[in-house]
Design a protein around this motif. Structure first.
Motif, PDB file in Angstrom:
ATOM      1  N   ALA A 270      41.542  33.784  43.927  1.00 53.92           N
ATOM      2  CA  ALA A 270      42.822  33.031  43.624  1.00 53.92           C
ATOM      3  C   ALA A 270      44.056  33.911  43.983  1.00 53.92           C
ATOM      4  N   ASP A 271      45.190  33.126  44.788  1.00 55.97           N
ATOM      5  CA  ASP A 271      46.195  33.710  45.331  1.00 55.97           C
ATOM      6  C   ASP A 271      47.075  34.284  43.804  1.00 55.97           C
ATOM      7  N   MET A 272      47.369  35.652  44.065  1.00 59.17           N
ATOM      8  CA  MET A 272      48.347  36.276  42.815  1.00 59.17           C
ATOM      9  C   MET A 272      49.071  37.573  43.565  1.00 59.17           C
ATOM     10  N   GLY A 273      50.174  37.893  42.683  1.00 61.29           N
ATOM     11  CA  GLY A 273      50.731  39.046  43.038  1.00 61.29           C
ATOM     12  C   GLY A 273      50.390  40.250  41.927  1.00 61.29           C
ATOM     13  N   PRO A 274      51.133  41.115  41.837  1.00 68.92           N
ATOM     14  CA  PRO A 274      50.958  42.355  41.133  1.00 68.92           C
ATOM     15  C   PRO A 274      50.872  41.967  39.722  1.00 68.92           C
ATOM     16  N   HIS A 275      51.601  40.762  38.913  1.00 69.13           N
ATOM     17  CA  HIS A 275      51.331  40.274  37.654  1.00 69.13           C
ATOM     18  C   HIS A 275      49.874  39.902  37.487  1.00 69.13           C
ATOM     19  N   GLY A 276      49.350  39.233  38.543  1.00 66.59           N
ATOM     20  CA  GLY A 276      48.091  38.891  38.472  1.00 66.59           C
ATOM     21  C   GLY A 276      47.094  39.784  38.522  1.00 66.59           C
ATOM     22  N   LEU A 277      47.238  40.895  39.284  1.00 67.78           N
ATOM     23  CA  LEU A 277      46.452  42.164  39.087  1.00 67.78           C
ATOM     24  C   LEU A 277      46.378  42.764  37.825  1.00 67.78           C
ATOM     25  N   ARG A 278      47.801  42.896  37.168  1.00 60.83           N
ATOM     26  CA  ARG A 278      47.895  43.595  35.995  1.00 60.83           C
ATOM     27  C   ARG A 278      46.981  42.888  34.948  1.00 60.83           C
ATOM     28  N   HIS A 279      47.129  41.640  35.032  1.00 56.69           N
ATOM     29  CA  HIS A 279      46.678  40.635  33.976  1.00 56.69           C
ATOM     30  C   HIS A 279      44.975  40.847  34.157  1.00 56.69           C
ATOM     31  N   SER A 280      44.500  40.764  35.359  1.00 54.91           N
ATOM     32  CA  SER A 280      43.111  41.048  35.496  1.00 54.91           C
ATOM     33  C   SER A 280      42.481  42.087  35.234  1.00 54.91           C
ATOM     34  N   ALA A 281      43.127  43.285  35.259  1.00 52.07           N
ATOM     35  CA  ALA A 281      42.864  44.736  34.888  1.00 52.07           C
ATOM     36  C   ALA A 281      42.895  44.608  33.223  1.00 52.07           C
ATOM     37  N   ALA A 282      43.685  44.055  32.488  1.00 55.31           N
ATOM     38  CA  ALA A 282      43.590  43.912  31.070  1.00 55.31           C
ATOM     39  C   ALA A 282      42.654  42.975  30.663  1.00 55.31           C
ATOM     40  N   THR A 283      42.395  41.938  31.227  1.00 54.59           N
ATOM     41  CA  THR A 283      41.203  41.196  30.956  1.00 54.59           C
ATOM     42  C   THR A 283      39.733  41.875  31.027  1.00 54.59           C
ATOM     43  N   HIS A 284      39.855  42.561  32.171  1.00 54.58           N
ATOM     44  CA  HIS A 284      38.414  43.206  32.384  1.00 54.58           C
ATOM     45  C   HIS A 284      38.283  44.667  31.399  1.00 54.58           C
ATOM     46  N   LEU A 285      39.425  44.998  30.714  1.00 55.47           N
ATOM     47  CA  LEU A 285      39.420  45.914  29.847  1.00 55.47           C
ATOM     48  C   LEU A 285      38.862  45.408  28.455  1.00 55.47           C
ATOM     49  N   LEU A 286      39.216  44.240  28.241  1.00 55.60           N
ATOM     50  CA  LEU A 286      39.099  43.470  27.195  1.00 55.60           C
ATOM     51  C   LEU A 286      37.263  43.160  27.320  1.00 55.60           C
ATOM     52  N   GLU A 287      36.884  42.804  28.525  1.00 58.69           N
ATOM     53  CA  GLU A 287      35.509  42.326  28.693  1.00 58.69           C
ATOM     54  C   GLU A 287      34.654  43.626  28.521  1.00 58.69           C
ATOM     55  N   GLY A 288      35.122  44.716  28.796  1.00 60.57           N
ATOM     56  CA  GLY A 288      34.490  46.068  28.727  1.00 60.57           C
ATOM     57  C   GLY A 288      34.242  46.807  27.284  1.00 60.57           C
ATOM     58  N   GLY A 289      35.106  45.992  26.243  1.00 60.68           N
ATOM     59  CA  GLY A 289      34.891  46.353  25.074  1.00 60.68           C
ATOM     60  C   GLY A 289      36.094  46.920  24.560  1.00 60.68           C
ATOM     61  N   ALA A 290      37.251  46.969  25.050  1.00 60.33           N
ATOM     62  CA  ALA A 290      38.565  47.923  24.664  1.00 60.33           C
ATOM     63  C   ALA A 290      39.135  46.949  23.643  1.00 60.33           C
ATOM     64  N   ASP A 291      39.505  47.398  22.642  1.00 60.32           N
ATOM     65  CA  ASP A 291      40.379  46.658  21.523  1.00 60.32           C
ATOM     66  C   ASP A 291      41.802  46.268  21.879  1.00 60.32           C
ATOM     67  N   ARG A 293      44.768  46.522  20.549  1.00 56.16           N
ATOM     68  CA  ARG A 293      45.681  47.286  20.305  1.00 56.16           C
ATOM     69  C   ARG A 293      45.836  48.537  21.395  1.00 56.16           C
ATOM     70  N   SER A 294      44.701  48.603  21.876  1.00 55.08           N
ATOM     71  CA  SER A 294      44.741  49.792  22.875  1.00 55.08           C
ATOM     72  C   SER A 294      45.100  49.216  24.331  1.00 55.08           C
ATOM     73  N   VAL A 295      44.819  47.883  24.392  1.00 57.12           N
ATOM     74  CA  VAL A 295      45.201  47.394  25.796  1.00 57.12           C
ATOM     75  C   VAL A 295      46.768  46.997  25.574  1.00 57.12           C
ATOM     76  N   GLN A 296      47.280  46.772  24.375  1.00 61.45           N
ATOM     77  CA  GLN A 296      48.841  46.710  24.182  1.00 61.45           C
ATOM     78  C   GLN A 296      49.663  47.949  24.471  1.00 61.45           C
ATOM     79  N   GLU A 297      49.138  48.944  24.150  1.00 63.29           N
ATOM     80  CA  GLU A 297      49.597  50.209  24.524  1.00 63.29           C
ATOM     81  C   GLU A 297      49.539  50.358  25.831  1.00 63.29           C
ATOM     82  N   LEU A 298      48.646  49.942  26.516  1.00 65.22           N
ATOM     83  CA  LEU A 298      48.451  50.292  27.994  1.00 65.22           C
ATOM     84  C   LEU A 298      49.446  49.534  28.612  1.00 65.22           C
ATOM     85  N   LEU A 299      49.762  48.208  28.230  1.00 66.01           N
ATOM     86  CA  LEU A 299      50.539  47.359  29.038  1.00 66.01           C
ATOM     87  C   LEU A 299      51.839  47.689  28.675  1.00 66.01           C
ATOM     88  N   GLY A 300      52.137  48.302  27.635  1.00 67.09           N
ATOM     89  CA  GLY A 300      53.484  48.652  27.197  1.00 67.09           C
ATOM     90  C   GLY A 300      54.236  47.437  26.481  1.00 67.09           C
TER      91      GLY A 300
END
Length: 330
Positions: A270-291, A293-300
């Motif tokens: 899917a066509d995307m910009g930096p926000h889509g890449l950021r959202h993809s990274a957060a989604t993959h973290l959750l899929e990998g088992g991240a909680d 609140r940890s993702v909240q801290e990472l994303l700021g």
């Protein structure tokens, strides 16, 4: 076309602001200083907030039958609702109305704190609910394909390709905003601990980790790519981590082009910009088992609710958690 529309909107904002009474102009100057200096908001955010308030004040003073002695005379919840109704009649979407409601609530709360209003009418304003849509995300395999294709270009040792690969790796590894990425200085990178010192929204600083591939890409950029681009530039920014072809700090628009071009090189992504890449990274973290609140801290994110809006858990992970945790799953 988009650039011309933005320029026209800025001109319209200046004209509308200049047409307001002097008392309203002074009030806007004070509010702008508050947004810039006390809250440390970005130029884009300040402009958006001021545009909404200018629209409100223009509506307030334009509807008055007699001249108002003070900038906010007559401003109450009925006027706020009438202003929003007028915006809706002009074709504003629910999302736009919700954003403008939030902007004026921020303004009236500030006006109450500074004594410009005796009460805060914005506190009684109920914003319309928005239709929440999530941006497209890359599948993990697609993200790998994007970065592998980018790495293939970087292996040719072209300075710009080295930079672009480092930009992509860092955006995905650290899930930073594009403005945060472009604002990074070389000194903000700690290779020993593999962390970045990021200045986020509102001037809030946080420390964000990055992985081995991003480490390699950054080192290659700093060792080979950046020196070559500095040598070719007339005058280069000595502090910026990422620079453009002319030597200045990398512009967010250039970073967006880098992401768009890289993602479009992968069939089916899917066509995307930096926000889509950021959202993809957060989604993959959750899929990998991240909680969450940890993702909240990472994303700021300031609140967990924002993280819940921008990250979603796949059905596969929910099923895996159910199979592992529920006593009647098997």
């Amino acid at each position: 076309m988009a650039a011309r529309k933005k320029q026209e909107s800025r001109i319209d904002l200046r004209h509308a602001r200049a047409a307001l009474p002097e008392t309203a102009g002074r009030l806007l100057d004070d509010y702008e200083r508050h947004l810039r200096l006390e809250r440390g908001l970005s130029e884009h955010t300040v402009r958006a907030y001021l545009g909404d308030v200018v629209s409100l004040l223009d509506f307030l003073h334009g509807k008055a039958s007699t001249a108002r002695s003070a900038a906010l005379d007559g401003l109450d919840v009925a006027v706020l609702r009438a202003w929003l109704a007028d915006q809706r009649n002009q074709g504003a979407s629910r999302t736009t109305l919700a954003r403008r409601s939030a902007a004026v609530r921020t303004f009236t709360a500030w006006a109450r704190r500074t004594g410009e209003l005796e009460t805060d009418p914005g506190a009684r304003l109920v914003a319309p609910r928005t239709h929440r849509t999530l941006p497209a995300v890359l599948r993990q395999g697609e993200a790998s394909d994007v970065l592998e294709a980018s790495n293939a270009g970087a292996e040719q040792a072209d300075p710009q390709a080295l930079r672009d690969h480092a930009v992509l790796e860092l955006l995905y590894a650290a899930a930073v905003r594009v403005s945060e990425l472009c604002g990074l200085d070389i000194a903000d990178v700690d290779f020993g601990s593999r962390v970045l010192r990021v200045l986020g929204k509102g001037g809030k600083e946080r420390v964000v980790p990055f992985g081995v591939p991003a480490d390699r890409a950054l080192r290659a950029w700093l060792d080979k790519g950046r020196p070559a681009m500095v040598a070719a530039a007339t005058k280069a920014d000595t502090m910026a981590l990422f620079i453009g072809v002319r030597g200045g700090r990398l512009d967010p628009r250039a970073a967006r082009r880098i992401v768009h071009d890289a993602v479009n090189s992968v069939p089916g992504a899917a066509d995307m910009g930096p926000h889509g890449l950021r959202h993809s990274a957060a989604t993959h973290l959750l899929e990998g088992g991240a909680d969450l609140r940890s993702v909240q801290e990472l994303l700021g994110h300031a609140t967990l609710a924002t993280t819940q809006l921008y990250t979603h858990v796949t059905v596969e992970r929910l099923k895996a958690i159910h199979d592992r945790a529920h006593p009647r799953a098997r």
